[in-house]
Design a protein around this motif. Structure first.
Motif, PDB file in Angstrom:
ATOM      1  N   ASP A 167       0.749  -1.159   0.160  1.00 14.85           N
ATOM      2  CA  ASP A 167      -0.011  -0.170  -0.006  1.00 14.85           C
ATOM      3  C   ASP A 167       1.054   1.437  -0.083  1.00 14.85           C
ATOM      4  O   ASP A 167       0.550   1.937   0.961  1.00 14.85           O
ATOM      5  N   TRP A 168       2.038   1.216  -0.436  1.00 12.24           N
ATOM      6  CA  TRP A 168       2.678   2.523  -1.627  1.00 12.24           C
ATOM      7  C   TRP A 168       2.260   3.070  -1.559  1.00 12.24           C
ATOM      8  O   TRP A 168       1.637   3.122  -2.384  1.00 12.24           O
ATOM      9  N   GLN A 169       2.241   4.919  -1.037  1.00 12.49           N
ATOM     10  CA  GLN A 169       1.212   5.929  -1.817  1.00 12.49           C
ATOM     11  C   GLN A 169       1.703   6.897  -2.397  1.00 12.49           C
ATOM     12  O   GLN A 169       3.237   7.043  -1.807  1.00 12.49           O
ATOM     13  N   SER A 170       1.725   7.264  -3.656  1.00 17.36           N
ATOM     14  CA  SER A 170       1.959   8.295  -4.145  1.00 17.36           C
ATOM     15  C   SER A 170       2.042  10.088  -2.958  1.00 17.36           C
ATOM     16  O   SER A 170       1.494  10.157  -2.485  1.00 17.36           O
ATOM     17  N   GLY A 171       4.123   9.945  -3.193  1.00 15.03           N
ATOM     18  CA  GLY A 171       3.924  11.111  -2.511  1.00 15.03           C
ATOM     19  C   GLY A 171       4.828  10.709  -1.015  1.00 15.03           C
ATOM     20  O   GLY A 171       5.058  11.383  -0.148  1.00 15.03           O
ATOM     21  N   TRP A 208      20.613   7.194  -6.681  1.00 12.98           N
ATOM     22  CA  TRP A 208      20.563   7.158  -5.000  1.00 12.98           C
ATOM     23  C   TRP A 208      18.689   7.125  -4.967  1.00 12.98           C
ATOM     24  O   TRP A 208      17.854   6.707  -6.085  1.00 12.98           O
ATOM     25  N   VAL A 209      17.865   7.709  -3.725  1.00 17.92           N
ATOM     26  CA  VAL A 209      16.904   6.924  -3.314  1.00 17.92           C
ATOM     27  C   VAL A 209      16.230   8.123  -2.558  1.00 17.92           C
ATOM     28  O   VAL A 209      17.397   9.203  -2.079  1.00 17.92           O
ATOM     29  N   ASN A 210      15.151   9.033  -3.731  1.00 20.41           N
ATOM     30  CA  ASN A 210      14.631   9.449  -2.627  1.00 20.41           C
ATOM     31  C   ASN A 210      14.640   9.602  -1.695  1.00 20.41           C
ATOM     32  O   ASN A 210      14.208   9.016  -1.219  1.00 20.41           O
ATOM     33  N   ALA A 211      14.494  11.025  -0.681  1.00 21.00           N
ATOM     34  CA  ALA A 211      14.374  11.120   0.477  1.00 21.00           C
ATOM     35  C   ALA A 211      12.323  10.498   0.434  1.00 21.00           C
ATOM     36  O   ALA A 211      11.522  10.862   0.682  1.00 21.00           O
ATOM     37  N   VAL A 212      12.162   9.747   1.694  1.00 25.30           N
ATOM     38  CA  VAL A 212      10.461   9.034   2.463  1.00 25.30           C
ATOM     39  C   VAL A 212       9.803  10.331   2.872  1.00 25.30           C
ATOM     40  O   VAL A 212      11.062  11.801   4.031  1.00 25.30           O
ATOM     41  N   SER A 213       8.958  10.695   3.052  1.00 24.15           N
ATOM     42  CA  SER A 213       8.305  11.905   3.073  1.00 24.15           C
ATOM     43  C   SER A 213       8.209  11.407   5.048  1.00 24.15           C
ATOM     44  O   SER A 213       7.632  10.881   5.429  1.00 24.15           O
ATOM     45  N   SER A 214       8.615  13.075   5.310  1.00 23.53           N
ATOM     46  CA  SER A 214       8.259  13.183   6.674  1.00 23.53           C
ATOM     47  C   SER A 214       6.875  12.981   7.009  1.00 23.53           C
ATOM     48  O   SER A 214       6.357  13.428   8.484  1.00 23.53           O
ATOM     49  N   ALA A 215       6.323  13.464   6.318  1.00 22.15           N
ATOM     50  CA  ALA A 215       5.208  14.467   6.698  1.00 22.15           C
ATOM     51  C   ALA A 215       4.237  12.277   7.525  1.00 22.15           C
ATOM     52  O   ALA A 215       3.191  12.061   8.119  1.00 22.15           O
ATOM     53  N   LEU A 216       4.713  11.618   6.951  1.00 15.42           N
ATOM     54  CA  LEU A 216       4.427  10.344   7.590  1.00 15.42           C
ATOM     55  C   LEU A 216       5.173   9.582   9.133  1.00 15.42           C
ATOM     56  O   LEU A 216       5.985   8.519   8.496  1.00 15.42           O
ATOM     57  N   PRO A 217       5.476   9.959  10.425  1.00 15.88           N
ATOM     58  CA  PRO A 217       6.595   9.457  11.107  1.00 15.88           C
ATOM     59  C   PRO A 217       6.146   8.214  11.360  1.00 15.88           C
ATOM     60  O   PRO A 217       4.885   7.324  11.388  1.00 15.88           O
ATOM     61  N   GLY A 218       7.112   7.513  11.554  1.00 10.94           N
ATOM     62  CA  GLY A 218       7.316   5.982  12.132  1.00 10.94           C
ATOM     63  C   GLY A 218       7.082   5.090  10.436  1.00 10.94           C
ATOM     64  O   GLY A 218       7.013   3.682  10.818  1.00 10.94           O
ATOM     65  N   HIS A 219       7.135   5.743   9.608  1.00  6.07           N
ATOM     66  CA  HIS A 219       7.075   5.320   8.109  1.00  6.07           C
ATOM     67  C   HIS A 219       8.404   4.656   7.996  1.00  6.07           C
ATOM     68  O   HIS A 219       9.023   5.683   7.775  1.00  6.07           O
ATOM     69  N   TYR A 220       8.214   3.432   7.388  1.00  4.21           N
ATOM     70  CA  TYR A 220       9.513   2.976   6.791  1.00  4.21           C
ATOM     71  C   TYR A 220       9.448   2.290   5.444  1.00  4.21           C
ATOM     72  O   TYR A 220       8.489   1.731   4.718  1.00  4.21           O
ATOM     73  N   ARG A 221      10.198   2.452   4.056  1.00  4.98           N
ATOM     74  CA  ARG A 221      10.692   1.883   2.939  1.00  4.98           C
ATOM     75  C   ARG A 221      11.376   0.553   3.426  1.00  4.98           C
ATOM     76  O   ARG A 221      12.644   0.481   3.758  1.00  4.98           O
ATOM     77  N   TYR A 222      10.617  -0.293   3.004  1.00  5.65           N
ATOM     78  CA  TYR A 222      11.485  -1.317   2.980  1.00  5.65           C
ATOM     79  C   TYR A 222      11.442  -2.218   1.336  1.00  5.65           C
ATOM     80  O   TYR A 222      11.709  -2.712   1.153  1.00  5.65           O
ATOM     81  N   ASN A 223      12.914  -3.017   1.519  1.00  4.55           N
ATOM     82  CA  ASN A 223      13.592  -3.806   0.589  1.00  4.55           C
ATOM     83  C   ASN A 223      14.400  -4.480   0.741  1.00  4.55           C
ATOM     84  O   ASN A 223      14.975  -4.960   1.982  1.00  4.55           O
ATOM     85  N   VAL A 224      15.009  -5.460   0.055  1.00  6.66           N
ATOM     86  CA  VAL A 224      15.994  -6.537  -0.486  1.00  6.66           C
ATOM     87  C   VAL A 224      16.661  -6.219  -1.494  1.00  6.66           C
ATOM     88  O   VAL A 224      16.357  -5.636  -2.498  1.00  6.66           O
ATOM     89  N   THR A 225      18.316  -6.187  -1.033  1.00  7.89           N
ATOM     90  CA  THR A 225      19.301  -5.932  -1.917  1.00  7.89           C
ATOM     91  C   THR A 225      20.083  -6.646  -2.037  1.00  7.89           C
ATOM     92  O   THR A 225      20.709  -8.137  -0.997  1.00  7.89           O
TER      93      THR A 225
END
Length: 231
Positions: A167-171, A208-225
């Motif tokens: 459910d990753w949201q646009s923005g 590079w990776v664009n910053a994760v929005s600070s509007a979602l406190p406690g929100h993480y972007r998860y991935n496997v590398t």
């Protein structure tokens, strides 16, 4: 079976090879490559607060400790993120064992053979001292960053990024950005079960990776590398 069989047919692989010929950098964006139900189970494990540890890299040195980090100028810092601790998860419950099993699959002969077919190289871990160091889960918060860098290294032929963000949201930010031709960077949203494969030595593969929005406190972007090597 972790893979979606429809996505790895002979016809599909031929299509991937054609895409690689015409992309800059040499990359693929494959949605639904893996079984979604199994990945959802893995995603739930990663959302637990346990087994995460901050990792920091500078352009001068990898795995910088806290004292070194404080002495490193901001412009010389290129990664701050959390790394999943496989060793501490090894004694965990069935769900954590499943998450570990997926990492093992990504270094299996089956998966290396698939990537070898797509990129027409012979990938192997035979000369990789610690293969598990080359495949793991990561997460980014709004306070973290992955700045411009290249993943090319002698013998490293393929890099994989797989996103586990339901459910990753646009923005929400967090897009992977390839430098590409220098004028029009390629942006790839970190959607669930989206796999990015690329040749790290190809022109425009710096990223590079664009910053994760600070509007979602406690929100993480998860991935496997995961990084893969030839002989």
């Amino acid at each position: 079976m972790w893979l979606n069989e429809q996505q790895i047919s002979a016809e599909a692989v031929r299509g991937y090879r054609q895409q690689l010929k015409h992309s800059c950098p040499r990359h693929l964006v494959l949605d639904n490559l893996f079984d979604p139900q199994k990945l959802q189970a893995v995603s739930r494990v990663l959302q637990r607060s346990s087994h995460w540890q901050t990792q920091q890299h500078s352009y001068a040195a990898l795995y910088v400790d806290a004292a070194q980090w404080q002495q490193t100028p901001q412009a010389e810092r290129f990664v701050q993120r959390d790394l999943w601790q496989r060793s501490s998860a090894a004694q965990g419950d069935d769900a954590e064992q499943l998450a570990l099993a997926f990492l093992q699959f990504l270094r299996s002969e089956t998966f290396l053979a698939l990537l070898s077919r797509i990129f027409r190289v012979q990938l192997t871990d035979i000369h990789v001292a610690k293969p598990t160091l080359n495949t793991n889960y990561f997460r980014l918060s709004a306070a973290d960053f992955v700045n411009l860098h290249a993943d090319d290294s002698p013998g490293r032929e393929v890099c994989m990024l797989l996103y586990l963000n339901e459910d990753w949201q646009s923005g929400a930010g967090g897009e992977l950005m390839f430098a590409a031709d220098g004028n029009s960077p390629v942006a790839i949203a970190p959607l669930f079960n989206r796999c990015v494969l690329f040749d790290p030595a190809s022109p425009g593969a710096e990223h590079w990776v664009n910053a994760v929005s600070s509007a979602l406190p406690g929100h993480y972007r998860y991935n496997v590398t995961s990084w893969y090597w030839t002989e």
